[in-house]
Design an enzyme around this catalytic site. Structure first.
Site, PDB file in Angstrom:
ATOM      1  N   SER A 143       0.865  -1.187   0.000  1.00 47.41           N
ATOM      2  CA  SER A 143       0.000   0.000   0.000  1.00 47.41           C
ATOM      3  C   SER A 143       0.899   1.233   0.000  1.00 47.41           C
ATOM      4  O   SER A 143       2.095   1.131   0.293  1.00 47.41           O
ATOM      5  CB  SER A 143      -0.838  -0.016   1.286  1.00 47.41           C
ATOM      6  OG  SER A 143      -1.495   1.212   1.486  1.00 47.41           O
ATOM      7  N   TYR A 156      -1.511  -0.884  10.856  1.00 50.27           N
ATOM      8  CA  TYR A 156      -1.617  -1.162   9.410  1.00 50.27           C
ATOM      9  C   TYR A 156      -0.289  -0.841   8.725  1.00 50.27           C
ATOM     10  O   TYR A 156       0.196  -1.615   7.899  1.00 50.27           O
ATOM     11  CB  TYR A 156      -2.764  -0.331   8.833  1.00 50.27           C
ATOM     12  CG  TYR A 156      -3.095  -0.627   7.378  1.00 50.27           C
ATOM     13  CD1 TYR A 156      -3.575  -1.885   6.995  1.00 50.27           C
ATOM     14  CD2 TYR A 156      -2.964   0.352   6.398  1.00 50.27           C
ATOM     15  CE1 TYR A 156      -3.906  -2.152   5.667  1.00 50.27           C
ATOM     16  CE2 TYR A 156      -3.290   0.096   5.074  1.00 50.27           C
ATOM     17  CZ  TYR A 156      -3.762  -1.156   4.701  1.00 50.27           C
ATOM     18  OH  TYR A 156      -4.087  -1.420   3.391  1.00 50.27           O
TER      19      TYR A 156
HETATM   20  P1  NDP Z   1     -11.785  -5.726   0.476  1.00 50.79           P
HETATM   21  O1  NDP Z   1     -12.212  -5.598   1.892  1.00 50.79           O
HETATM   22  O2  NDP Z   1     -12.787  -5.468  -0.590  1.00 50.79           O
HETATM   23  O3  NDP Z   1     -11.149  -7.165   0.222  1.00 50.79           O
HETATM   24  C1  NDP Z   1     -10.400  -7.837   1.196  1.00 50.79           C
HETATM   25  C2  NDP Z   1     -10.359  -9.307   0.850  1.00 50.79           C
HETATM   26  O4  NDP Z   1      -9.588  -9.989   1.848  1.00 50.79           O
HETATM   27  C3  NDP Z   1     -11.735  -9.949   0.819  1.00 50.79           C
HETATM   28  O5  NDP Z   1     -11.829 -10.782  -0.301  1.00 50.79           O
HETATM   29  C4  NDP Z   1     -11.769 -10.775   2.095  1.00 50.79           C
HETATM   30  O6  NDP Z   1     -12.540 -11.949   1.897  1.00 50.79           O
HETATM   31  C5  NDP Z   1     -10.301 -11.140   2.251  1.00 50.79           C
HETATM   32  N1  NDP Z   1     -10.009 -11.536   3.619  1.00 50.79           N
HETATM   33  C6  NDP Z   1     -10.199 -10.828   4.761  1.00 50.79           C
HETATM   34  N2  NDP Z   1      -9.869 -11.566   5.832  1.00 50.79           N
HETATM   35  C7  NDP Z   1      -9.484 -12.780   5.359  1.00 50.79           C
HETATM   36  C8  NDP Z   1      -9.044 -13.978   5.958  1.00 50.79           C
HETATM   37  N3  NDP Z   1      -8.919 -14.099   7.288  1.00 50.79           N
HETATM   38  N4  NDP Z   1      -8.740 -15.029   5.160  1.00 50.79           N
HETATM   39  C9  NDP Z   1      -8.865 -14.930   3.822  1.00 50.79           C
HETATM   40  N5  NDP Z   1      -9.264 -13.824   3.190  1.00 50.79           N
HETATM   41  C10 NDP Z   1      -9.564 -12.765   3.957  1.00 50.79           C
HETATM   42  O7  NDP Z   1     -10.535  -4.755   0.324  1.00 50.79           O
HETATM   43  P2  NDP Z   1      -9.535  -4.408  -0.887  1.00 50.79           P
HETATM   44  O8  NDP Z   1      -9.900  -5.092  -2.123  1.00 50.79           O
HETATM   45  O9  NDP Z   1      -9.387  -2.955  -0.879  1.00 50.79           O
HETATM   46  O10 NDP Z   1      -8.174  -5.002  -0.297  1.00 50.79           O
HETATM   47  C11 NDP Z   1      -7.323  -5.887  -0.966  1.00 50.79           C
HETATM   48  C12 NDP Z   1      -5.874  -5.596  -0.581  1.00 50.79           C
HETATM   49  O11 NDP Z   1      -5.513  -4.322  -1.075  1.00 50.79           O
HETATM   50  C13 NDP Z   1      -5.602  -5.572   0.925  1.00 50.79           C
HETATM   51  O12 NDP Z   1      -4.371  -6.214   1.190  1.00 50.79           O
HETATM   52  C14 NDP Z   1      -5.485  -4.088   1.232  1.00 50.79           C
HETATM   53  O13 NDP Z   1      -4.688  -3.842   2.358  1.00 50.79           O
HETATM   54  C15 NDP Z   1      -4.841  -3.603  -0.058  1.00 50.79           C
HETATM   55  N6  NDP Z   1      -4.989  -2.160  -0.287  1.00 50.79           N
HETATM   56  C16 NDP Z   1      -6.237  -1.597  -0.434  1.00 50.79           C
HETATM   57  C17 NDP Z   1      -6.365  -0.224  -0.575  1.00 50.79           C
HETATM   58  C18 NDP Z   1      -7.700   0.453  -0.669  1.00 50.79           C
HETATM   59  O14 NDP Z   1      -7.744   1.689  -0.616  1.00 50.79           O
HETATM   60  N7  NDP Z   1      -8.800  -0.258  -0.834  1.00 50.79           N
HETATM   61  C19 NDP Z   1      -5.180   0.648  -0.642  1.00 50.79           C
HETATM   62  C20 NDP Z   1      -3.933  -0.053  -0.512  1.00 50.79           C
HETATM   63  C21 NDP Z   1      -3.860  -1.398  -0.341  1.00 50.79           C
HETATM   64  P3  NDP Z   1     -13.419 -12.710   3.020  1.00 50.79           P
HETATM   65  O15 NDP Z   1     -13.949 -11.669   3.950  1.00 50.79           O
HETATM   66  O16 NDP Z   1     -14.470 -13.384   2.187  1.00 50.79           O
HETATM   67  O17 NDP Z   1     -12.479 -13.682   3.653  1.00 50.79           O
END
Ligand code: NDP
Length: 248
Positions: A143, A156
């Site tokens: 990020s 974070y």
């Molecule tokens: P979302 O919340 O939309 O997606 C997060 C995903 O992680 C979901 O599919 C969720 O699936 C999964 N997840 C959460 N906990 C678990 C777990 N214990 N085991 C397996 N899967 C898990 O967020 P984003 O798409 O934004 O995030 C994706 C990545 O991008 C992250 O690493 C985030 O830190 C990074 N990021 C995002 C930014 C933003 O502004 N959105 C900026 C910079 C980085 P489920 O709950 O079904 O398990």
């Protein structure tokens, strides 16, 4: 892997929403068979159906990425069912923003377990298969918060700085092969990520920022990942920092 993903296998964690879902669609569109991992199985099933009805191949692998044996099982199942592993996208993550003085250490632990440890174990498990082949792509979601620390984001930040550091060390360790490591560093992307922020002030700040400018869409990050993994094999896009044009 080279210019196209035809015949390749990709595994995307956190594929049930946001960046992970968009990335899975995009890699499938590029020709990869995709394994979809996350906890919400129904969401993964829907995405798999969508990918298959567009002519692609998808495998649903329900996984809690904080559980080491499930992470290893996720990689093994992908290799067994889809016949290999060429691209691993370590995308699953949570952003539980809280000021340090008031933070719940369980939330820190959750971020370290998922954002860092889950990604490290998945990378290690994938590495075995990629080393046999002498090639592969490991794409890690860090990020802007993996390069720049903010008040209110200490836990974070610690997790995402960890991702950036681990990725660079891994890149150096596999430098004598065609295994590539890419760190993706998005700014604000419009996804479900902010919904889980425990601290109300932090949540409002992030939501306010999203309202004030046009944030990135998950597809914007998916396009960057696709770009990185479709380079000729002698090119490793080490790091991509992608902010919305109007984000400070
Ligand atoms: P979302 O919340 O939309 O997606 C997060 C995903 O992680 C979901 O599919 C969720 O699936 C999964 N997840 C959460 N906990 C678990 C777990 N214990 N085991 C397996 N899967 C898990 O967020 P984003 O798409 O934004 O995030 C994706 C990545 O991008 C992250 O690493 C985030 O830190 C990074 N990021 C995002 C930014 C933003 O502004 N959105 C900026 C910079 C980085 P489920 O709950 O079904 O398990």
């Amino acid at each position: 892997t080279s210019d196209t993903l035809d015949g390749d296998v990709a595994l995307v964690t956190g594929a049930s929403s946001g960046i992970g879902a968009a990335t899975a669609r995009s890699l499938a569109d590029e020709g990869a068979a995709v394994a979809l991992a996350a906890r919400r199985e129904e969401r993964l099933e829907e995405l798999a159906e969508e990918i298959e009805s567009a002519g692609g191949e998808a495998l649903v692998v329900p996984t809690d990425a904080t559980d080491e044996s499930q992470v290893r099982g996720m990689v093994e199942e992908t290799v067994e069912q889809l016949g290999g592993l060429d691209v691993l996208v370590n995308n699953a993550g949570v952003m539980l923003l809280e000021p340090i003085a008031d933070a719940d250490p369980d939330n820190w632990q959750q971020m370290l377990d998922l954002n860092v440890q889950g990604l490290m174990v998945a990378s290690q498990a994938a590495l075995g298969h990629m080393q046999e082949k002498g090639a592969g792509d490991i794409v890690n979601l860090s990020s802007v918060a993996g390069r720049k620390a903010y008040a209110g984001s200490g836990g974070y930040n610690a997790s995402k700085f960890g991702v950036t550091a681990f990725s660079e060390a891994l890149r150096q360790e596999v430098v004598d092969s065609d295994i590539r490591v890419t760190t993706i560093e998005p700014g604000a992307v419009d996804t479900e990520l902010a919904e889980h922020i425990p601290d109300e002030d932090q949540k409002e700040q992030i939501e306010g920022m999203m309202d004030e400018m046009e944030p990135l869409r998950p597809e914007d990050i998916a396009r960057s990942i696709r770009f990185a993994v479709t380079q000729p094999s002698h090119v490793d896009i080490n790091e991509l920092l992608i902010r919305p044009t109007r984000q400070e």
